[in-house]
Design an enzyme around this catalytic site. Structure first.
Site, PDB file in Angstrom:
ATOM      1  N   GLU A  42     -12.628  -7.198  -1.139  1.00  0.00           N
ATOM      2  CA  GLU A  42     -11.804  -6.245  -1.901  1.00  0.00           C
ATOM      3  C   GLU A  42     -11.556  -6.827  -3.286  1.00  0.00           C
ATOM      4  O   GLU A  42     -11.040  -7.932  -3.421  1.00  0.00           O
ATOM      5  CB  GLU A  42     -10.461  -6.008  -1.183  1.00  0.00           C
ATOM      6  CG  GLU A  42      -9.544  -5.086  -1.997  1.00  0.00           C
ATOM      7  CD  GLU A  42      -8.117  -5.001  -1.450  1.00  0.00           C
ATOM      8  OE1 GLU A  42      -7.899  -5.220  -0.240  1.00  0.00           O
ATOM      9  OE2 GLU A  42      -7.214  -4.706  -2.266  1.00  0.00           O
ATOM     10  N   ARG A  46      -6.425  -5.114 -10.832  1.00  0.00           N
ATOM     11  CA  ARG A  46      -5.225  -5.680 -11.460  1.00  0.00           C
ATOM     12  C   ARG A  46      -5.569  -6.392 -12.752  1.00  0.00           C
ATOM     13  O   ARG A  46      -4.728  -7.065 -13.342  1.00  0.00           O
ATOM     14  CB  ARG A  46      -4.537  -6.656 -10.493  1.00  0.00           C
ATOM     15  CG  ARG A  46      -3.961  -5.943  -9.289  1.00  0.00           C
ATOM     16  CD  ARG A  46      -3.271  -6.858  -8.327  1.00  0.00           C
ATOM     17  NE  ARG A  46      -3.325  -6.277  -7.003  1.00  0.00           N
ATOM     18  CZ  ARG A  46      -2.992  -6.896  -5.885  1.00  0.00           C
ATOM     19  NH1 ARG A  46      -2.568  -8.144  -5.928  1.00  0.00           N
ATOM     20  NH2 ARG A  46      -3.092  -6.285  -4.731  1.00  0.00           N
ATOM     21  N   LYS A 130      -4.333  -0.187   6.052  1.00  0.00           N
ATOM     22  CA  LYS A 130      -3.954  -1.512   5.550  1.00  0.00           C
ATOM     23  C   LYS A 130      -2.456  -1.666   5.786  1.00  0.00           C
ATOM     24  O   LYS A 130      -1.662  -0.873   5.267  1.00  0.00           O
ATOM     25  CB  LYS A 130      -4.286  -1.579   4.055  1.00  0.00           C
ATOM     26  CG  LYS A 130      -3.693  -2.778   3.321  1.00  0.00           C
ATOM     27  CD  LYS A 130      -4.311  -2.877   1.934  1.00  0.00           C
ATOM     28  CE  LYS A 130      -3.532  -3.840   1.054  1.00  0.00           C
ATOM     29  NZ  LYS A 130      -4.409  -4.664   0.214  1.00  0.00           N
TER      30      LYS A 130
HETATM   31  C1  3PG Z   1      -3.149  -7.543  -1.411  1.00  0.00           C
HETATM   32  O1  3PG Z   1      -3.079  -7.007  -2.489  1.00  0.00           O
HETATM   33  O2  3PG Z   1      -3.760  -7.048  -0.472  1.00  0.00           O
HETATM   34  C2  3PG Z   1      -2.456  -8.840  -1.224  1.00  0.00           C
HETATM   35  O3  3PG Z   1      -1.665  -9.120  -2.319  1.00  0.00           O
HETATM   36  C3  3PG Z   1      -3.430  -9.920  -0.903  1.00  0.00           C
HETATM   37  O4  3PG Z   1      -3.107 -11.108  -1.492  1.00  0.00           O
HETATM   38  P1  3PG Z   1      -2.217 -12.225  -0.740  1.00  0.00           P
HETATM   39  O5  3PG Z   1      -3.008 -12.684   0.447  1.00  0.00           O
HETATM   40  O6  3PG Z   1      -2.055 -13.263  -1.790  1.00  0.00           O
HETATM   41  O7  3PG Z   1      -0.925 -11.567  -0.382  1.00  0.00           O
END
Ligand code: 3PG
Length: 209
Positions: A42, A46, A130
């Protein structure tokens, strides 16, 4: 819709969630992940470079299946598809975004954080959701509690899931895959730590059940 979200995520196991600001990082990052055994990723929207980085990763490793994440608007969904996204991921669902995602023609992983949101998304026809932000929204105990009343709904939890916690999530019957940035953090990407990324990808690929 070609491949289903369930088939895609079943094969993925662990999905690296990537934030990349520099297109020069795309090719070595793609190669490191692929060498470690991960080919479903993914790319979060951002950074301004996100779409171009996605294209560059796919060009560097043509077998790579790249989803565009952090989709919040119909326009972003459309632009992602036009740029070649293989699937779409959103942090949540809104009345405007939901029909656009359904009409996108690619597999979609929409974000939910509560039982009600999960029911709305399942009613709309989404196969896998999700669960975001997983650790903050209730983590393992919350997902375990959804299994009783919503046994047919499956999740890909993402959000502060560490390498140590990932196997516990994957062991849940209603979890298809997990996502996380620990495989290739922004610091690793910016620092060009491709050997670390490859080693992390290998460890993540070994968690696949
Ligand atoms: C997401 O956008 O899915 C999460 O922020 C993934 O990143 P993290 O594992 O740092 O939370």
């Amino acid at each position: 819709m070609g491949v289903s979200m369930t088939a895609l995520l079943d094969a993925a196991g662990v999905i690296p969630v990537l934030t990349v600001g520099d297109i020069g990082q795309a090719a070595p990052l793609a190669r490191a992940l692929k060498a470690g055994g991960l080919s479903v990723i993914e790319m979060t929207w951002r950074t301004e470079a996100a779409l171009d980085v996605m294209k560059a990763m796919k060009a560097a490793e043509p077998g790579m299946i790249v989803g565009m994440g952090t989709i919040r608007t119909p326009d972003q969904a459309e632009a992602s598809i036009a740029a070649g996204a293989d699937f779409l991921v959103s942090p949540g669902l809104t009345p405007k975004l939901l029909p656009a995602l359904l009409a996108s023609g690619v597999p979609v992983l929409p974000g939910v954080a509560t039982a009600g949101e999960a029911m709305t998304a399942a009613e709309a026809g989404f196969e896998v959701l999700k669960f975001f932000p997983a650790e903050q929204a209730g983590g393992l105990p919350y997902l375990k509690s959804l299994q009783g009343p919503l046994p047919d709904i499956r999740f890909c939890p993402t959000g502060s899931i560490s390498r140590e916690r990932a196997p516990d999530y994957l062991a849940l019957p209603n979890v298809v895959c997990v996502g996380g940035s620990w495989i290739a953090s922004q610091a690793m990407i910016e620092g060009g730590q491709w050997e670390t990324v490859e080693a992390n990808a290998r460890a993540a690929a070994a968690m696949r059940t």
